[in-house]
Design an enzyme around this catalytic site. Sequence first.
Site, PDB file in Angstrom:
ATOM      1  N   LYS A  29      49.608  32.865  37.504  1.00 16.63           N
ATOM      2  CA  LYS A  29      48.907  33.696  38.499  1.00 16.63           C
ATOM      3  C   LYS A  29      48.337  32.809  39.600  1.00 16.63           C
ATOM      4  O   LYS A  29      47.844  31.707  39.330  1.00 16.63           O
ATOM      5  CB  LYS A  29      47.798  34.491  37.794  1.00 16.63           C
ATOM      6  CG  LYS A  29      47.099  35.534  38.672  1.00 16.63           C
ATOM      7  CD  LYS A  29      46.065  36.335  37.863  1.00 16.63           C
ATOM      8  CE  LYS A  29      45.372  37.397  38.692  1.00 16.63           C
ATOM      9  NZ  LYS A  29      44.382  38.175  37.912  1.00 16.63           N
ATOM     10  N   SER A 104      44.810  43.184  38.078  1.00 17.24           N
ATOM     11  CA  SER A 104      45.209  42.452  39.266  1.00 17.24           C
ATOM     12  C   SER A 104      46.358  41.471  39.027  1.00 17.24           C
ATOM     13  O   SER A 104      46.936  40.980  39.987  1.00 17.24           O
ATOM     14  CB  SER A 104      44.002  41.671  39.819  1.00 17.24           C
ATOM     15  OG  SER A 104      43.587  40.685  38.898  1.00 17.24           O
ATOM     16  N   SER A 128      42.469  42.883  33.981  1.00 17.80           N
ATOM     17  CA  SER A 128      43.593  42.456  34.825  1.00 17.80           C
ATOM     18  C   SER A 128      44.784  41.839  34.111  1.00 17.80           C
ATOM     19  O   SER A 128      45.824  41.635  34.737  1.00 17.80           O
ATOM     20  CB  SER A 128      43.100  41.485  35.890  1.00 17.80           C
ATOM     21  OG  SER A 128      42.511  42.217  36.927  1.00 17.80           O
TER      22      SER A 128
HETATM   23  N1  GLN Z   1      40.226  46.232  38.136  1.00 16.78           N
HETATM   24  C1  GLN Z   1      39.100  45.398  37.843  1.00 16.78           C
HETATM   25  C2  GLN Z   1      38.455  44.919  39.109  1.00 16.78           C
HETATM   26  O1  GLN Z   1      38.970  45.215  40.158  1.00 16.78           O
HETATM   27  C3  GLN Z   1      39.509  44.256  36.973  1.00 16.78           C
HETATM   28  C4  GLN Z   1      40.039  43.119  37.747  1.00 16.78           C
HETATM   29  C5  GLN Z   1      40.253  41.895  36.909  1.00 16.78           C
HETATM   30  O2  GLN Z   1      40.226  41.930  35.678  1.00 16.78           O
HETATM   31  N2  GLN Z   1      40.381  40.773  37.609  1.00 16.78           N
HETATM   32  O3  GLN Z   1      37.450  44.284  39.082  1.00 16.78           O
END
Ligand code: GLN
Length: 425
Positions: A29, A104, A128
């Site tokens: 990532k 994400s 995410s």
């Molecule tokens: N959807 C969540 C957020 O926007 C989780 C994102 C993540 O785990 N980085 O914060």
Amino acid sequence: MTAYNGYVTDETIEGADDGPLADKTVAVKDNISTEGVRTTCGSAMLSDYVPPYDATVVERLKDAGATIPGKTNMDEFGMGTTTETSAYGPVENPVAEGRVPGGSSGGSAAVVAAGDADLALGSDTGGSIRCPAAFCGVVGIKPTYGLVSRYGLVAYANSLEQIGPIAPSVEDAAELLDVIAGPDEHDATTQEAPESDGSYAAAADGDIDGLSIGVPTELLDGADEEVVETFWDAMDDLEAQGASYHEVDLPSVEHAVEAYYVIAMSEASSNLARFDGVRYGQSGGYDGNWNESFANAREEGFGEEVKRRILLGTYALSAGYHDKYYKKAQDARAWVKQDFDEALEDADVLASPTMPVPPMKRGESLDDPLTMYLADANTTPVNLANLPAISVPAGETGDGLPVGLQLVGPAFGERDIIRAGSALA
Ligand code: GLN
């Protein structure tokens, strides 16, 4: 490049000649630092940022012989649930046409689902890793807080996030976890897992005879009907293999999304202060006024969702509001943790749908941030409680959309969730 936009940068990084991952490609990532290879966090702010060092997990991948085929696309700074907020364009779901891949870590899950990488690393602050794994029909593990080093992970909300594996099967994910897990002198929050007999991969033996599973009813309430049906089919499958289940109550989780977003945005507002065009990020120019220079850099470098969160986080931490929002969220976090600990006294693992909905249609979520945040209802409580969780494919809806099943274990109970998950995938 991939047709579905899975990679931001597809530059190959070679690992050692031999090691447990010598014949594997592991995509990384793009918020995980790679020495000499640009690391953008999905943001225009870092479009030409090249880290001078490797994250600990990247060092461990290289030592294990893995080849890194590229850096995967992601929501900007990890803020999103659909991988549509990237400055490098959205990622498409390679297994569900017209749908988002989840986020994400959408690029990481997509490249694994499409077979363009054997394995991948994601990061999970509030879901995410698990969300994109569920939406792309692959496996994702969010480790216990402190099991995997965050050194070299560009921080979004440090008290919540962990790096973890995404893979086609539970055993493959566990093998990758074996490589990246363990204490690191560069990250003081890491610790040795108390019970360390046998590898994580060895726990993927599918033997769930006698396993006791708690099902938190609150995590089924309000979920999509077809998702719930698919979830129960998978539970029946586990029962047929010797597991038993009972319902449990987690009354605190109804406040988890609110608490999560207050804490995550507060931490983000502080972490992202370094992107001012001087310390990090694109220069905002200089015309005799540094405030203006910083403002320009941030105005141009950050996307809309990131700005929204910095503003809300700054507000929640400001004098006079701190007790009303941030402190309250911390109280809720303690309550969530206590609820999970209690439920796990009478169950080996807890199970729920990973996401309450199937993958959303592309282009529909960003207009309505609140609805998007609510999609994190089942994943965020686990980060608040610092616990490990896995998402495994549970089946599909009538339209062939992937549905994930989430298993949550006690702290450092990775082997429990790996064993349980391996009975399904
Ligand atoms: N959807 C969540 C957020 O926007 C989780 C994102 C993540 O785990 N980085 O914060």
